[in-house]
Every structure is written in structure tokens, then in C-alpha cells.
Scaffold this motif. Structure first.
Motif, PDB file in Angstrom:
ATOM      1  N   PHE A 122       0.850  -1.187   0.000  1.00  0.00           N
ATOM      2  CA  PHE A 122       0.000   0.000   0.000  1.00  0.00           C
ATOM      3  C   PHE A 122       0.887   1.238   0.000  1.00  0.00           C
ATOM      4  N   VAL A 123       0.662   2.067  -0.997  1.00  0.00           N
ATOM      5  CA  VAL A 123       1.531   3.226  -1.162  1.00  0.00           C
ATOM      6  C   VAL A 123       1.219   4.297  -0.134  1.00  0.00           C
ATOM      7  N   PHE A 124      -0.060   4.413   0.246  1.00  0.00           N
ATOM      8  CA  PHE A 124      -0.414   5.342   1.297  1.00  0.00           C
ATOM      9  C   PHE A 124      -1.705   4.867   1.926  1.00  0.00           C
ATOM     10  N   VAL A 125      -1.995   5.424   3.069  1.00  0.00           N
ATOM     11  CA  VAL A 125      -3.140   4.938   3.837  1.00  0.00           C
ATOM     12  C   VAL A 125      -4.439   5.519   3.313  1.00  0.00           C
ATOM     13  N   ALA A 126      -4.469   6.805   3.087  1.00  0.00           N
ATOM     14  CA  ALA A 126      -5.717   7.449   2.692  1.00  0.00           C
ATOM     15  C   ALA A 126      -5.838   7.506   1.189  1.00  0.00           C
ATOM     16  N   CYS A 127      -7.032   7.301   0.677  1.00  0.00           N
ATOM     17  CA  CYS A 127      -7.303   7.469  -0.738  1.00  0.00           C
ATOM     18  C   CYS A 127      -8.733   7.923  -0.903  1.00  0.00           C
ATOM     19  N   ALA A 128      -9.012   8.534  -2.035  1.00  0.00           N
ATOM     20  CA  ALA A 128     -10.346   9.079  -2.265  1.00  0.00           C
ATOM     21  C   ALA A 128     -11.285   7.993  -2.738  1.00  0.00           C
ATOM     22  N   ALA A 129     -12.419   7.850  -2.091  1.00  0.00           N
ATOM     23  CA  ALA A 129     -13.443   6.930  -2.559  1.00  0.00           C
ATOM     24  C   ALA A 129     -14.224   7.599  -3.670  1.00  0.00           C
ATOM     25  N   THR A 130     -14.408   6.872  -4.774  1.00  0.00           N
ATOM     26  CA  THR A 130     -15.094   7.424  -5.932  1.00  0.00           C
ATOM     27  C   THR A 130     -16.414   6.712  -6.139  1.00  0.00           C
ATOM     28  N   LEU A 131     -17.487   7.476  -6.232  1.00  0.00           N
ATOM     29  CA  LEU A 131     -18.777   6.903  -6.582  1.00  0.00           C
ATOM     30  C   LEU A 131     -18.817   6.743  -8.088  1.00  0.00           C
ATOM     31  N   MET A 132     -19.012   5.525  -8.544  1.00  0.00           N
ATOM     32  CA  MET A 132     -18.893   5.238  -9.962  1.00  0.00           C
ATOM     33  C   MET A 132     -20.271   5.055 -10.584  1.00  0.00           C
ATOM     34  N   SER A 133     -20.479   5.668 -11.749  1.00  0.00           N
ATOM     35  CA  SER A 133     -21.713   5.494 -12.491  1.00  0.00           C
ATOM     36  C   SER A 133     -21.385   4.945 -13.862  1.00  0.00           C
ATOM     37  N   GLY A 134     -22.385   4.341 -14.526  1.00  0.00           N
ATOM     38  CA  GLY A 134     -22.140   3.772 -15.841  1.00  0.00           C
ATOM     39  C   GLY A 134     -21.067   2.712 -15.792  1.00  0.00           C
ATOM     40  N   GLN A 135     -21.250   1.702 -14.956  1.00  0.00           N
ATOM     41  CA  GLN A 135     -20.223   0.694 -14.726  1.00  0.00           C
ATOM     42  C   GLN A 135     -19.835  -0.032 -16.011  1.00  0.00           C
ATOM     43  N   THR A 136     -18.537  -0.201 -16.200  1.00  0.00           N
ATOM     44  CA  THR A 136     -17.989  -0.789 -17.414  1.00  0.00           C
ATOM     45  C   THR A 136     -17.198  -2.037 -17.085  1.00  0.00           C
ATOM     46  N   ASN A 137     -17.369  -3.082 -17.893  1.00  0.00           N
ATOM     47  CA  ASN A 137     -16.555  -4.285 -17.802  1.00  0.00           C
ATOM     48  C   ASN A 137     -15.523  -4.274 -18.925  1.00  0.00           C
ATOM     49  N   VAL A 138     -14.323  -4.767 -18.632  1.00  0.00           N
ATOM     50  CA  VAL A 138     -13.300  -4.988 -19.650  1.00  0.00           C
ATOM     51  C   VAL A 138     -13.036  -6.486 -19.663  1.00  0.00           C
ATOM     52  N   LEU A 139     -13.526  -7.170 -20.710  1.00  0.00           N
ATOM     53  CA  LEU A 139     -13.601  -8.626 -20.709  1.00  0.00           C
ATOM     54  C   LEU A 139     -12.653  -9.291 -21.691  1.00  0.00           C
ATOM     55  N   THR A 140     -11.913  -8.491 -22.473  1.00  0.00           N
ATOM     56  CA  THR A 140     -11.053  -9.061 -23.509  1.00  0.00           C
ATOM     57  C   THR A 140      -9.937  -8.082 -23.832  1.00  0.00           C
ATOM     58  N   TRP A 141      -8.918  -8.562 -24.556  1.00  0.00           N
ATOM     59  CA  TRP A 141      -7.767  -7.725 -24.910  1.00  0.00           C
ATOM     60  C   TRP A 141      -8.227  -6.541 -25.739  1.00  0.00           C
ATOM     61  N   HIS A 142      -7.785  -5.344 -25.363  1.00  0.00           N
ATOM     62  CA  HIS A 142      -8.107  -4.099 -26.067  1.00  0.00           C
ATOM     63  C   HIS A 142      -9.600  -3.811 -26.096  1.00  0.00           C
ATOM     64  N   ASN A 143     -10.325  -4.354 -25.115  1.00  0.00           N
ATOM     65  CA  ASN A 143     -11.689  -3.936 -24.806  1.00  0.00           C
ATOM     66  C   ASN A 143     -12.794  -4.578 -25.636  1.00  0.00           C
ATOM     67  N   ASP A 144     -12.556  -4.856 -26.913  1.00  0.00           N
ATOM     68  CA  ASP A 144     -13.612  -5.436 -27.738  1.00  0.00           C
ATOM     69  C   ASP A 144     -12.975  -6.218 -28.887  1.00  0.00           C
ATOM     70  N   ASN A 145     -13.803  -6.902 -29.677  1.00  0.00           N
ATOM     71  CA  ASN A 145     -13.270  -7.738 -30.748  1.00  0.00           C
ATOM     72  C   ASN A 145     -12.775  -6.946 -31.945  1.00  0.00           C
ATOM     73  N   TRP A 146     -13.112  -5.654 -32.032  1.00  0.00           N
ATOM     74  CA  TRP A 146     -12.470  -4.783 -33.015  1.00  0.00           C
ATOM     75  C   TRP A 146     -11.024  -4.512 -32.627  1.00  0.00           C
ATOM     76  N   ARG A 147     -10.701  -4.683 -31.360  1.00  0.00           N
ATOM     77  CA  ARG A 147      -9.368  -4.414 -30.792  1.00  0.00           C
ATOM     78  C   ARG A 147      -8.988  -2.947 -30.947  1.00  0.00           C
ATOM     79  N   ASP A 148      -9.992  -2.044 -30.734  1.00  0.00           N
ATOM     80  CA  ASP A 148      -9.714  -0.619 -30.887  1.00  0.00           C
ATOM     81  C   ASP A 148      -9.222   0.035 -29.608  1.00  0.00           C
ATOM     82  N   GLY A 149      -9.143  -0.710 -28.491  1.00  0.00           N
ATOM     83  CA  GLY A 149      -8.534  -0.194 -27.272  1.00  0.00           C
ATOM     84  C   GLY A 149      -9.296   0.894 -26.575  1.00  0.00           C
TER      85      GLY A 149
END
Length: 573
Positions: free
Chosen positions: A13-40
Motif C-alpha cells: 500500500f503506497v499510502f493509507v488514505a485514498c479518495a473513494a469514488t462513486l462510480m456510475s455507468g459501470q464498465t466491464n473490460v472482458l477481452t484484450w483491447h476492450n472489444d473484438n475490433w481491438r480498438d482499445g
């Protein structure tokens, strides 16, 4: 398979405190370069943008050390408001990690009894030029969320009998396996693991001569029974064989994702010759439609090897190849200089294929070579082969139905990324270049599909083996960021070096320079990643950036490290 629970991760752990971020529009990254087009591209990044990726607001959150080097891209599944990061290692292990704090969730060794990860001295020419010191899970896995499964390919060697005592070990000592693992428990599924084996036109696949570097490809519903297919590419390892005599072939296998015991589809790139490896610096096999009313195909580039496809043969060295879902060639493009490329180690297949996102009446694919040439092919009609106009090297001539241009004096080992009709490319020892894509009516330029007149570049030159990622919130101004790691391309040099993670403004240019937003040297005590590994990709998901590296405290250079970056309120000190 013997399921082994690993010891807990070593946390840094680089430091003890870190900012908690509320995330919206949750995204999954399930393959190399994000999709089968491989556009990254992750175009749903609503947290990170050009205004908050600064040293005062963005930095390293934590690190987690694992039991092997991490060459594969970290994959992410978002659940319950947090990112679960999936890592695979060169020690044939798989991990799930909490992406907010680096805490281990689960891990498993995929080694069976009396096995170990492959020692690089035992395979190929034993030179360890490609990978060192061990080879296990090298390629990026793929996740099928429909069945809650992660697919992984391992490489192992036996430690029994003559496999332990002989200096030159027989092929039977080595095995590649395809694993289908439950995403939660890592238990084997679908009759796995499957030993990868097969033949093509009488040529047998040999595990000790080939390496599984390209990212895995998942194609939904392509099997005759409606199951999805898992496609796996192979190339020779480490210069084994002698040119003109016995360079191992390139291979692609296609397995039924829900029955690994079913006989796979098999394709060999040079069944009557040699070479033609499918390696592409770790890029995943690409897939997509070949035209607006066409069919889905698999697209790849091969390395140096024999070429006879133009005369009715079945050898496709140094070629862009279009394969059907059952791995039958249905089109190709081969540069006019192929014969000279083959003898001079100028692989076409040194970089991966990116499919330009489907626009207009013609769909394009892009790939580059060690010659420093970028090629753009029509997916429906890739161009075939036009012989050179001379019979000596260097070759002269033209390529039909293909846009191509000499983009760099250096070699390419990278797959481009694309955002908002822009293409971003990087050669070895060069800067990131941005090219406008010519996909609109009226056209932007005389060239199709890549404009060459308004190129801008970064002021930073990168080293060997840099791949790119890009994140944005759609096409919203001020959100597009290019991500890349700079490192010394270990293990091509004697000593690994610390990596540097960079973020660039993907939209704007100042005096024809792509502006830098942030890099990890601005606050080194807080933000320093581990040692760099060639071809690694930053993964951006839901306000965080995940980077595979090596543990810099490990003098054996065998342990890996996940570095996590995100929004922070911890000051730089």
C-alpha cells in the motif's frame, strides 16, 4: 486439475488514505483491447477526464504482488459498485483482486501434480530471447459474462522421469491447456481443462515448439450447436529451427466454449512450408463484419514464413488473413515485398489487427509491420497479392486495393487505438502519432481510410513494446485520454527498469504536439509503478487504471505486480 489455494497476496500500500469514488455507468473490460475490433477504447469512462488527471488529483492507490510476471492485460468485472480485477501470471496462476484496495479475493494454481511453469531454457532454442525466466499464462484471457466463465491458456512442463533429467527434453514433456474457470470460484467447467492438440493437412501441433501469445477471442453463437467459440493463436518460440529448413508453423484453434472435449477447428498458416507464426506482440485475434451486409470473420496477421497462396497453395507467411468461423481462409492480403521481408526478419505479423469501427459502405482493418509500414485493408476484399516489379531485394512494386505508407523508420510492435474518427499509433523508439480517419462524406482528405496531412505527435518517445489504451465519455470534449507505459522492454535488455505510466490529451494539439496531462514521475514517491514488461496494456475502468508490471523488490524477476491508479486526495510529497 489439483485446485490449490495460494497464500495471500503481498500488499504494497503506497499510502493509507485514498479518495473513494462513486462510480456510475459501470464498465466491464472482458477481452484484450476492450472489444473484438481491438480498438482499445473505453468510451464509457465518466470519472477520469483531462481536468482531473493531474498530479494533485490522480495517482497510485495501491499495489499487489502476485506469484508471476503479468504479461496479460488485467480484465475487470464491475459488481456491487466495485471493480473485480482478474490477473493471470507466468507461474500459471489466476487471481481476482479488489480493484479499490488491492485485497485478494481468490486465487488458484492451474498447475497439475508434478508440473511447473515452462523454463525458457527448456523450449525453442533455449535462448530465452522472447520470454525469461518462465513461461506460463502469457496471453490475455477472455471472460464470458453470459456463463460467468474466464477462459485461460496455460503452458506447463512435467517434472517427472526424463522430463526432469534430460537437458534436451522431448515434446511429450510440455503441454498447453485451455481452462474454462468459474469466475467466482475458479473451479474448472465445461469438461475442462482441454489439452490443446490437433493436426492440419497432416501436420501435428507440437507444444514444445509453439508459444501462445495472442489474446483469446470469444465469438458468440458460432458453433454448430449454438455455443460460442474460443479462438487461440500460436507462433514459434524463441527462434527455434533454421530458416529455409524447419521454422515452426503458426496455428489457430477454435474450441466450443461449453464443451472443451469437442474436437476443435484447426488452421495452420504454412502447412506445406514453414513459419507464419501468429503472435502480433500479444494482440488478440480480431473479429467483425467484413461489410455492412456481410458476415463475421476472424482477422489476423502472420509473421515471417513461406507464401504460396497466390499460386493455389495454402501457405500464408507475412500475410493479413481473413478466416471464417470454422477457420477456412476467405481472403488475404500479402505485401509485394513478402519474399524480401521473410528473409530479413521484417514480419508483417509483429503487430496486431485493429478493425476501424464500422462506418460507411467499406469496412477497414489496420495493421503495421517491422518495416515501419502501416497497411489499411478492405475487409471484404483485402487485396490479395501483387508480385514485385523486380526480382531482387529490396523489392519494388505496388499493393492493390490497400492503403499503405511508410510511417516510421522503426519497427511496429503495437496495435493502434481509435477514438472519434482518429487513429493513434506508436512505433518502437518513437512518438505516439495521431492520424485523422477519412470516413465521412464529403471526405476529409484524398487518402482512404487514413489521412496523412494533419499528423500530430507526442513530445515523448517510447521504448520497445509499448501498447496504447484510450478512455473517454463518448465524444464529449475534454474526456478523451491516451494511456501508455514507457519501459525498457524487458527481457530484451539485461536488467529490467521501472515503468512510467503516461496520460495524454487525445483530442487537442499545441504546435502539432499532443499534450501530456500526467505521468508517474511527477510524484514518484507516491505513483511509481513496478518494473516494465513489454506489450502490457493499461486497463481503464470506472475511474481506475490497472497496469501489470514486475515486483521491483524481487531480484529473481519472477514475481508480478498489479499497480492501481485513480482519483486521490493524498498530496504529492
Amino acid at each position: 486439475m489439483k485446485f490449490i489455494q495460494r497464500q495471500p497476496l503481498i500488499f504494497a500500500f503506497v499510502f493509507v488514505a485514498c479518495a473513494a469514488t462513486l462510480m456510475s455507468g459501470q464498465t466491464n473490460v472482458l477481452t484484450w483491447h476492450n472489444d473484438n475490433w481491438r480498438d482499445g477504447l473505453n468510451s464509457t469512462e465518466t470519472v477520469l477526464n483531462q481536468s482531473n488527471v493531474t498530479a494533485s488529483q490522480f495517482g497510485k492507490i495501491c499495489s499487489a504482488v502476485v506469484d508471476g510476471q503479468i504479461y496479460a492485460q488485467p480484465l475487470v468485472v464491475s459488481t456491487g459498485g466495485k471493480n473485480i480485477v482478474y490477473l493471470v501470471t507466468m507461474n500459471d496462476s489466476v487471481y481476482s483482486v479488489d480493484g479499490t484496495n488491492c485485497a485478494q479475493i481468490n486465487s488458484a494454481s492451474l498447475l497439475q501434480a508434478n508440473e511447473e511453469a515452462v523454463r525458457c531454457t527448456d523450449v525453442g532454442g533455449g535462448k530465452c530471447h522472447t520470454i525469461t525466466p518462465i513461461i506460463g499464462i502469457l496471453s490475455t484471457p477472455v471472460i464470458d459474462p453470459a456463463t460467468n466463465t474466464i477462459y485461460v491458456v496455460t503452458e506447463t512442463e512435467s517434472t517427472l522421469g526424463t522430463c526432469a533429467t534430460l537437458t534436451k527434453k522431448p515434446a511429450t514433456c510440455f503441454v498447453h491447456r485451455l481452462h474454462a474457470l468459474d469466475l467466482t470460484t475458479f473451479a474448472e467447467k465445461f469438461n475442462g481443462p482441454a489439452t490443446i492438440a490437433g493436426s492440419y493437412q497432416g501436420i501435428l501441433f507440437t507444444a514444445n515448439l509453439d508459444i501462445q501469445r495472442p489474446g483469446l477471442l470469444l465469438l458468440p453463437g458460432v458453433m454448430p450447436n449454438g455455443d460460442s467459440g474460443i479462438y487461440i493463436g500460436f507462433s514459434e518460440i524463441d527462434g527455434v529451427g533454421r530458416p529455409g529448413v524447419n521454422i515452426p508453423h503458426g496455428w489457430v484453434f477454435g474450441y466450443d466454449s461449453q464443451d472443451l472435449t469437442a474436437a476443435p477447428y484447426v488452421w495452420n498458416s504454412t502447412p506445406s512450408g514453414e513459419g507464419g507464426g501468429v503472435w502480433a506482440s500479444g494482440a488478440g485475434l480480431a473479429a467483425g463484419l467484413d461489410s455492412p451486409t456481410g458476415t463475421t470473420n476472424i482477422y489476423l496477421v502472420t509473421g515471417d514464413g513461406d507464401f504460396t497462396a497466390n499460386t493455389g497453395g495454402t501457405d500464408y507467411g507475412d500475410s493479413f488473413v481473413k478466416l471464417t468461423k470454422n477457420l477456412v481462409p476467405s481472403g488475404y492480403f500479402t505485401p509485394f515485398a513478402q519474399a524480401c521481408m521473410n528473409t530479413a526478419d521484417q514480419d508483417f505479423g509483429s503487430s496486431g489487427v485493429m478493425l476501424i469501427p464500422d462506418t460507411g459502405s467499406t469496412y477497414y482493418a489496420v495493421a503495421a509491420s517491422k518495416q515501419g509500414i502501416v497497411y489499411a485493408m478492405n475487409r471484404a476484399n483485402p487485396g490479395g497479392y501483387t508480385p514485385p516489379t523486380n526480382s531482387t531485394c529490396p523489392a519494388t512494386g505496388t499493393n492493390a486495393n490497400v492503403q499503405y505508407f511508410h510511417a516510421s523508420t522503426h519497427q511496429y510492435y503495437t496495435t493502434p487505438v481509435s477514438w472519434n474518427s482518429q487513429l493513434y499509433y506508436i512505433p518502437m523508439l518513437g512518438a505516439i502519432s495521431r492520424y485523422p480517419l477519412n470516413l465521412t462524406t464529403p471526405p476529409k482528405c484524398l487518402y482512404v481510410p487514413i489521412c496523412l496531412g494533419n499528423t500530430v505527435k507526442t513530445a515523448i518517445n517510447f521504448q520497445y513494446g509499448t501498447n496504447l489504451s484510450v478512455s473517454s465519455s463518448g465524444t464529449t470534449t475534454g474526456t478523451a485520454i491516451l494511456w501508455a507505459e514507457k519501459g525498457n522492454g524487458w527481457p530484451t535488455t539485461a536488467t529490467p527498469g521501472l515503468g512510467i505510466l503516461y496520460a495524454f490529451d487525445a483530442e487537442h494539439a499545441v504546435s502539432r504536439i499532443i499534450p501530456e496531462l500526467w505521468d508517474s514521475t511527477q510524484c514518484p514517491a507516491r505513483d511509481q509503478p513496478g518494473n516494465a514488461i513489454k506489450f502490457v496494456l493499461p486497463t481503464i475502468a470506472n475511474g481506475s487504471v490497472y497496469l501489470g508490471s514486475m515486483d521491483p523488490t524481487d531480484l529473481t524477476n519472477t514475481r508480478g505486480q498489479l499497480d492501481v491508479f485513480g482519483s486521490t486526495v493524498v498530496p504529492c510529497s
